[in-house]
Design a protein around this motif. Structure first.
Motif, PDB file in Angstrom:
ATOM      1  N   ASN A  38       0.856  -1.175   0.000  1.00 45.11           N
ATOM      2  CA  ASN A  38       0.000   0.000   0.000  1.00 45.11           C
ATOM      3  C   ASN A  38       0.895   1.229   0.000  1.00 45.11           C
ATOM      4  O   ASN A  38       2.021   1.180   0.479  1.00 45.11           O
ATOM      5  CB  ASN A  38      -0.903  -0.004   1.235  1.00 45.11           C
ATOM      6  CG  ASN A  38      -2.039   0.983   1.123  1.00 45.11           C
ATOM      7  OD1 ASN A  38      -2.181   1.680   0.129  1.00 45.11           O
ATOM      8  ND2 ASN A  38      -2.863   1.042   2.157  1.00 45.11           N
ATOM      9  N   LEU A  39       0.384   2.324  -0.550  1.00 40.44           N
ATOM     10  CA  LEU A  39       1.173   3.542  -0.610  1.00 40.44           C
ATOM     11  C   LEU A  39       0.526   4.647   0.211  1.00 40.44           C
ATOM     12  O   LEU A  39      -0.691   4.750   0.291  1.00 40.44           O
ATOM     13  CB  LEU A  39       1.324   4.012  -2.060  1.00 40.44           C
ATOM     14  CG  LEU A  39       2.125   3.111  -2.982  1.00 40.44           C
ATOM     15  CD1 LEU A  39       2.089   3.654  -4.396  1.00 40.44           C
ATOM     16  CD2 LEU A  39       3.552   2.982  -2.495  1.00 40.44           C
ATOM     17  N   GLU A  40       1.369   5.466   0.787  1.00 42.56           N
ATOM     18  CA  GLU A  40       0.932   6.654   1.505  1.00 42.56           C
ATOM     19  C   GLU A  40       1.157   7.835   0.571  1.00 42.56           C
ATOM     20  O   GLU A  40       2.289   8.198   0.272  1.00 42.56           O
ATOM     21  CB  GLU A  40       1.763   6.796   2.775  1.00 42.56           C
ATOM     22  CG  GLU A  40       1.369   7.925   3.656  1.00 42.56           C
ATOM     23  CD  GLU A  40       2.191   7.935   4.933  1.00 42.56           C
ATOM     24  OE1 GLU A  40       2.521   9.040   5.380  1.00 42.56           O
ATOM     25  OE2 GLU A  40       2.503   6.859   5.455  1.00 42.56           O
ATOM     26  N   THR A  41       0.073   8.409   0.076  1.00 39.63           N
ATOM     27  CA  THR A  41       0.158   9.503  -0.887  1.00 39.63           C
ATOM     28  C   THR A  41      -0.346  10.793  -0.244  1.00 39.63           C
ATOM     29  O   THR A  41      -0.957  10.757   0.827  1.00 39.63           O
ATOM     30  CB  THR A  41      -0.696   9.199  -2.132  1.00 39.63           C
ATOM     31  OG1 THR A  41      -2.069   9.209  -1.762  1.00 39.63           O
ATOM     32  CG2 THR A  41      -0.327   7.858  -2.741  1.00 39.63           C
ATOM     33  N   PRO A  42      -0.127  11.926  -0.891  1.00 38.45           N
ATOM     34  CA  PRO A  42      -0.674  13.171  -0.340  1.00 38.45           C
ATOM     35  C   PRO A  42      -2.204  13.175  -0.277  1.00 38.45           C
ATOM     36  O   PRO A  42      -2.786  13.918   0.491  1.00 38.45           O
ATOM     37  CB  PRO A  42      -0.174  14.242  -1.309  1.00 38.45           C
ATOM     38  CG  PRO A  42       1.032  13.667  -1.938  1.00 38.45           C
ATOM     39  CD  PRO A  42       0.784  12.190  -2.012  1.00 38.45           C
ATOM     40  N   VAL A  43      -2.851  12.338  -1.065  1.00 37.86           N
ATOM     41  CA  VAL A  43      -4.313  12.303  -1.045  1.00 37.86           C
ATOM     42  C   VAL A  43      -4.822  11.445   0.106  1.00 37.86           C
ATOM     43  O   VAL A  43      -5.621  11.892   0.923  1.00 37.86           O
ATOM     44  CB  VAL A  43      -4.864  11.782  -2.392  1.00 37.86           C
ATOM     45  CG1 VAL A  43      -6.363  11.617  -2.329  1.00 37.86           C
ATOM     46  CG2 VAL A  43      -4.472  12.708  -3.514  1.00 37.86           C
TER      47      VAL A  43
END
Length: 173
Positions: A32-37
């Motif tokens: 999973n990725l941690e994005t600005p959104v």
């Protein structure tokens, strides 16, 4: 101009050179990725205030809230965009179609509850999923039955408001 752009590529203080996407919880094995959104405070606040993730609600209350919202908004497309939209019974057709879809969705929820669904896992957006929300077949069935009641109620409210719009406008305007 091109030299300035090339020179900025080598400056660590340039904001264009900062990384903004990271593995969730800094563990690439999670997939999973941690994005600005999805990691922004606004996104976290919004998602965590939805009935599915709000702490302290029973499964029945969650189902009632979700059902009311879905029944209310499902009515509109059936009534105003359906094949009977230009008839006198457009609102009634929209109500019956919305109730029919809510019944089908409740059946789908019941089937899903019998499939032994997995427990909710922590994610970037919801780091602490509610423990008591969807942890058993019984809680899923409570959610589904309340979804049915809420969905029918939401569709009836939308039907009432749409059918009596002239009277309501006369009261306030």
């Amino acid at each position: 101009m091109a030299q300035a752009v090339d020179a900025s590529k080598n400056l660590p203080s340039d904001p264009r050179n900062r990384e903004v996407v990271f593995p969730a919880f800094r563990d690439p094995q999670l997939g999973n990725l941690e994005t600005p959104v999805n990691a922004s405070p606004l996104s976290k606040w919004f998602i965590n205030n939805l009935p599915a993730y709000r702490p302290g609600l029973s499964p029945a209350r969650r189902g009632l809230e979700v059902g009311m919202a879905h029944g209310y908004w499902i009515f509109g497309p059936f009534a105003k965009l359906g094949p009977l939209r230009d008839t006198d019974n457009a609102n009634l057709a929209g109500l019956l179609a919305a109730i029919g879809l809510v019944v089908l969705l409740t059946g789908a929820l019941s089937l899903y509850s019998n499939s032994n669904p997995p427990k909710a896992l922590p994610s970037v957006t919801v780091p602490n999923p509610p423990v008591d929300a969807f942890n058993s077949k019984e809680s899923w069935n409570n959610f589904a039955s309340s979804f049915l009641i809420g969905g029918i109620g939401g569709a009836v409210v939308a039907y009432f408001l749409t059918s009596n719009l002239g009277i309501i406008q006369g009261l306030f305007g």
